[in-house]
Design an enzyme around this catalytic site. Sequence first.
Site, PDB file in Angstrom:
ATOM      1  CE  LYS A  63       0.992  -0.526  11.283  1.00  0.00           C
ATOM      2  NZ  LYS A  63       0.020  -1.460  10.904  1.00  0.00           N
ATOM      3  CG  HIS A  94      -0.301  -0.283   2.514  1.00  0.00           C
ATOM      4  ND1 HIS A  94       0.608   0.588   3.066  1.00  0.00           N
ATOM      5  CD2 HIS A  94      -0.399  -1.320   3.391  1.00  0.00           C
ATOM      6  CE1 HIS A  94       1.023   0.118   4.221  1.00  0.00           C
ATOM      7  NE2 HIS A  94       0.444  -1.059   4.447  1.00  0.00           N
ATOM      8  NE  ARG A 102      -2.174  -9.069  10.750  1.00  0.00           N
ATOM      9  CZ  ARG A 102      -0.848  -9.138  10.927  1.00  0.00           C
ATOM     10  NH1 ARG A 102      -0.155  -8.049  11.188  1.00  0.00           N
ATOM     11  NH2 ARG A 102      -0.219 -10.296  10.850  1.00  0.00           N
ATOM     12  CD  GLN A 149       8.874  -5.069  12.073  1.00  0.00           C
ATOM     13  OE1 GLN A 149       8.284  -6.150  12.112  1.00  0.00           O
ATOM     14  NE2 GLN A 149       8.798  -4.264  11.023  1.00  0.00           N
ATOM     15  CG  HIS A 166       4.245  -1.723   2.001  1.00  0.00           C
ATOM     16  ND1 HIS A 166       2.918  -2.083   1.971  1.00  0.00           N
ATOM     17  CD2 HIS A 166       4.812  -2.458   2.987  1.00  0.00           C
ATOM     18  CE1 HIS A 166       2.696  -3.012   2.888  1.00  0.00           C
ATOM     19  NE2 HIS A 166       3.813  -3.255   3.531  1.00  0.00           N
TER      20      HIS A 166
HETATM   21  O1  PAF Z   1       7.126  -5.226   8.926  1.00  0.00           O
HETATM   22  C1  PAF Z   1       6.995  -6.232   8.208  1.00  0.00           C
HETATM   23  O2  PAF Z   1       6.294  -6.225   7.170  1.00  0.00           O
HETATM   24  C2  PAF Z   1       7.681  -7.536   8.603  1.00  0.00           C
HETATM   25  O3  PAF Z   1       7.690  -7.697   9.971  1.00  0.00           O
HETATM   26  C3  PAF Z   1       9.100  -7.651   8.025  1.00  0.00           C
HETATM   27  C4  PAF Z   1      10.025  -6.586   8.564  1.00  0.00           C
HETATM   28  C5  PAF Z   1       9.047  -7.564   6.504  1.00  0.00           C
HETATM   29  C6  PAF Z   1       9.694  -9.010   8.403  1.00  0.00           C
HETATM   30  O4  PAF Z   1       8.945 -10.067   7.903  1.00  0.00           O
END
Ligand code: PAF
Length: 282
Positions: free
Chosen positions: A153, A36, A191, A157, A39
């Site tokens: 977002k 989307h 999602r 992570q 990205h």
């Molecule tokens: O953020 C994501 O889409 C995933 O966690 C990643 C970093 C591609 C790892 O699979």
Amino acid sequence: MSTQLITSIESMQSISRQWRQAGLRIAFVPTMGNLHAGHLRLVEQAKKNADRLVVSIFVNPLQFGPNEDLDLYPRTLDADMAKLKVLAVDVVFAPDESKFYKKEKNMTTFVEVPGLSDTLCGASRPRHFRGVTTVVNKLFNIVQPDVAVFGTKDYQQFAIIQQMVSDLAMPIILQGVDTVREKDGLAMSSRNAYLSEVQRALAPRLYINLQIMRERVIFGELNYESLIRQTREQLSDEGFKVDYLEIRDATNLSREATKSDKWVILTAVWLGETRLIDNILL
Ligand code: PAF
């Protein structure tokens, strides 16, 4: 140069090796596909930094729990390829799951960032971040990037990946890119497609509530505990099931302030079967 689709680890490694030998700088955007505008913003950012640009598309089973949406997760390779061609991405690396993890069940090597991975999303999704750090590490080994770009977002992570890169002295510069939102404020996410019409209409209230929290802090609210309690109640009244809502130090996600004194509000909620996350810096 046209966009090349590569599915084998060996071919990807060999192209990266050639690029590096030619002194070219490689930027990398790892994704799970179903691209989307959020990205695409990462891809545009990555492009600014490099001579060659690689985007990976891989729905990583290691980061899904046994009862999560691995099978349901949208896989849209053709549409994704078309979008990445427009942005003149050099290589789309989309490995086959069976080839990527030859014996996933017997895998014995994992990359873990304990502590940071066990809190917030990690508390309700055990092993999720271990799956993320393992796959990102493996992708880094295959793509050999100079720069890698992630969305903030997924704030936690990004913090975990920064810790991993620093702890393991990976020679990679990380860049975080701000969340891209729909016009009504809902953070873009693959999602979101799971939401019913009624849930989709309600979803933007999440970010509105975070903005209200931030305003209250700006206007002098010092009692974070009561602010969190009131917002949790408000969100439940509106129809969200709150997984967590917390105010943490923005640099290391601890509950105590560090020297930087920057804070972030982080949240995860359920709307029916769909889990949404969002955050806002204070
Ligand atoms: O953020 C994501 O889409 C995933 O966690 C990643 C970093 C591609 C790892 O699979």
